[in-house]
Design a protein around this motif. Structure first.
Motif, PDB file in Angstrom:
ATOM      1  N   GLU A 232       0.866  -1.178  -0.136  1.00 53.63           N
ATOM      2  CA  GLU A 232       0.202   0.252   0.140  1.00 53.63           C
ATOM      3  C   GLU A 232       0.684   1.402  -0.075  1.00 53.63           C
ATOM      4  N   SER A 233       0.646   1.935  -1.014  1.00 49.44           N
ATOM      5  CA  SER A 233       1.379   3.432  -1.044  1.00 49.44           C
ATOM      6  C   SER A 233       2.985   3.316  -0.921  1.00 49.44           C
ATOM      7  N   ASP A 269      -5.011   5.943  -6.304  1.00 48.01           N
ATOM      8  CA  ASP A 269      -5.422   5.872  -5.111  1.00 48.01           C
ATOM      9  C   ASP A 269      -5.853   4.265  -5.202  1.00 48.01           C
ATOM     10  N   THR A 270      -5.976   3.587  -3.857  1.00 43.77           N
ATOM     11  CA  THR A 270      -6.402   2.443  -3.696  1.00 43.77           C
ATOM     12  C   THR A 270      -7.795   1.868  -4.474  1.00 43.77           C
ATOM     13  N   ASP A 447       0.015  -0.658  -4.703  1.00 47.65           N
ATOM     14  CA  ASP A 447      -0.933  -0.170  -5.381  1.00 47.65           C
ATOM     15  C   ASP A 447      -0.854   1.188  -6.141  1.00 47.65           C
ATOM     16  N   HIS A 448       0.024   2.044  -5.674  1.00 54.97           N
ATOM     17  CA  HIS A 448       0.325   3.152  -6.273  1.00 54.97           C
ATOM     18  C   HIS A 448       1.332   3.870  -5.427  1.00 54.97           C
ATOM     19  N   HIS A 460      -1.404  10.617  -1.787  1.00 56.42           N
ATOM     20  CA  HIS A 460      -1.539  10.351  -3.391  1.00 56.42           C
ATOM     21  C   HIS A 460      -2.782  10.722  -3.684  1.00 56.42           C
TER      22      HIS A 460
HETATM   23 ZN   LIG Z   1      -3.605   2.589  -1.778  1.00 55.65          ZN
END
Ligand SMILES: [Zn+2]
Length: 535
Positions: A232-233, A269-270, A447-448, A460
């Motif tokens: 994540e991130s 984004d997620t 994811d990003h 983000h």
């Molecule tokens: Zn995310």
């Protein structure tokens, strides 16, 4: 006060206190030959017009006060995130707001947030409530509102006339502006969000890859277990294996992993990236609605007879794992992993160990894909993402008010969270390696990316068209056990070659199907990074 006076005062307030970001962008535009002050005046008039257009329709008795209160509070909230975090307002950010959970939302609360929204939103809202409006008979009110509307139209026409081409061309080149004009951006974002999120019950899920089969495993082979770690991130720029000057991936660096060095996310984004990477739509054709309306890679794997399970320590599966086994751990209270505020990703390694026992005792047969949706480097409270012993880079930012920290402190806290993700992935690899009853593989894909204050941007969610590289370049790392490698027939030199090629979330769907030997009309070999490497 007369209603028109109240409307104009609120407009002036919003212009002055809720639009710092918009003013900053406007001030940097090319005035196209006009004196700068005149250029800004023209733009200011147009900005005021966008506010009044929102306020006027509900500017009558009974409606005006609640409406102004709602607008002032929403605008103050949006302004806080735009000014302090460099956020923009669009349907994606609004979706993140609506789909958050209590724990995630709680991480935003701060004194700075309280006083800023209090001063720019709650205070004027109270003043509006306190004001006695001098109401005229309805026809006279209607006429006075009509006059105000005419003045607005006339002033805008003059502004466009004077500003002319300079204004028009500057605005055309500033796509970001539409997402920061407050509160108009909230209204248009909300419209887009609602339009996109019509009741999900109405969405009929179209089948995909129902013809999926897998070749029978040669007798005597062990079950294959692919663990897909998503989230994540984590940005490529802070990933040790991808060349970051700091070693943030010391454990993976000692393991025989393949790191893909040029990978792009589908979204910033997620809510976009996660469903996108499991769907076969690709970034160009992706929409949340389209993705919800069709089966995804996990469904096709299940059709082919693979046992699929999803374990979540983040904000949920976004509808992806609806038709497979799903376990939500983010609200767990297990004291070994969880504090009152959140659970460390170690809880997922624990869950993996427990679910692997099901393979051993025979309650799950055959090959498996297990998705671990990690919390990773979820901001703004990076310092809460890792146990104390991972605080290697110091001093760290111990606040969700990132602007009050130095860039160094933010980077340190973020890098520590990456260190922890490194250890989580290494633990997953170690767990599979030590399990001699299975052939394991691990694929980690973020994811990003994330902004850590570069150019005033934090976190983000920037619109993809002008998102900085740090938000869209992501790490992707693969580990194959010897058994998995042999059954896949993957040649090491080919793998190394492929890892240097450009890839994106668009490739994940076929990557997953290919690794699990799925034969289906839904599988597109040309998009599978490992296709060429198989014997
Ligand atoms: Zn995310």
């Amino acid at each position: 006060m007369r209603a028109n006076t109240v409307l104009l005062l609120c407009t002036a307030w919003l212009l002055a206190f809720a639009n710092f970001r918009a003013w900053k962008l406007l001030a940097a535009l090319d005035p196209g030959g006009l004196p700068h002050w005149l250029f800004l005046l023209c733009l200011g008039v147009l900005l005021a017009m966008t506010i009044l257009v929102l306020l006027l329709p509900l500017s009558f008795k009974w409606a005006i006060k609640p409406w102004l209160v709602i607008v002032l509070l929403c605008a103050a909230g949006a302004a806080f995130f735009m000014d302090d975090f460099g956020a923009v307002v669009d349907r994606h950010t609004l979706r993140s707001v609506f789909e958050t959970n209590a724990r995630e939302a709680g991480e935003w609360l701060s004194w700075r947030m309280a006083w800023k929204i209090g001063a720019t939103g709650v205070l004027p809202a109270l003043l509006v409530l306190w004001t006695r409006i001098d109401w005229q008979p309805f026809p006279r009110e209607l006429w006075s509102r009509a006059k105000l509307a005419l003045i607005v139209v006339a002033a805008s026409a003059v502004a466009i006339g004077v500003g002319g081409r300079g204004v028009a061309s500057s605005l055309r080149n500033q796509r970001e502006l539409g997402h920061v004009i407050n509160p108009m951006a909230i209204a248009s974002g909300l419209y887009a969000y609602v339009d996109n999120a019509r009741p999900q019950a109405a969405i009929v899920v179209q089948p995909l890859g129902r013809d999926a089969t897998r070749p029978a495993a040669p007798t005597g082979t062990k079950p294959q277990v692919l663990v897909f770690i998503a989230g994540e991130s984590v940005r490529a720029a802070s990933w040790g294996l991808s060349g970051y000057a700091r070693q943030t991936t010391p454990q993976l660096a000692r393991l025989p992993v393949t790191n893909f060095t040029d990978v792009r996310s589908c979204g910033t984004d997620t809510a976009v990236s996660l469903p996108c990477m499991f769907s076969n739509l690709g970034r160009k054709d992706f929409s949340e609605r389209a993705a919800l309306g069709r089966e995804n890679a996990l469904d096709v794997l299940a059709h082919a007879g693979v046992d699929v399970a999803w374990f979540d320590n983040n904000t949920g599966d976004k509808g992806i794992a609806r038709r497979v086994h799903e376990t939500e751990l983010q609200n767990s209270t297990d004291p070994a992993w969880c504090s009152a505020r959140n659970c460390f990703d170690g809880i997922l390694v624990d869950a993996l160990k427990k679910t692997l026992a099901a393979t051993h005792d025979g309650s799950v047969h055959g090959d498996r894909v297990i998705v671990l949706h990690v919390k990773g480097s979820h901001g703004p409270a990076y310092y809460q993402r890792y146990p104390k012993e991972f605080e290697h880079f110091t001093p760290v930012c111990r606040s969700n008010e990132l602007q009050t920290c130095t860039p160094e402190q933010i980077r340190n806290a973020y890098d520590n969270s990456v260190l922890y993700t490194d250890s989580i992935i290494a633990s997953v690899i170690g767990t599979l390696q030590d399990d001699h009853a299975i052939d394991g593989a691990v694929l980690f894909v973020s994811d990003h990316g994330e902004s850590l204050g570069e150019n005033g941007l934090y976190l983000h969610g920037a619109p993809y068209a002008f998102a900085p590289d740090v938000q869209t370049r992501i790490p992707m790392t693969l580990w194959l056990s010897d058994g998995f490698r042999q059954r896949n027939g993957v040649a090491a030199d080919c793998l190394a070659r492929q890892a240097a090629q450009p890839w994106s979330h668009d490739n994940i769907f076929d990557f997953l199907l290919g690794m699990m030997h799925v034969r289906s009309s839904a599988y597109r070999p040309q998009l599978d990074p490992l296709r060429q490497c198989r014997a």
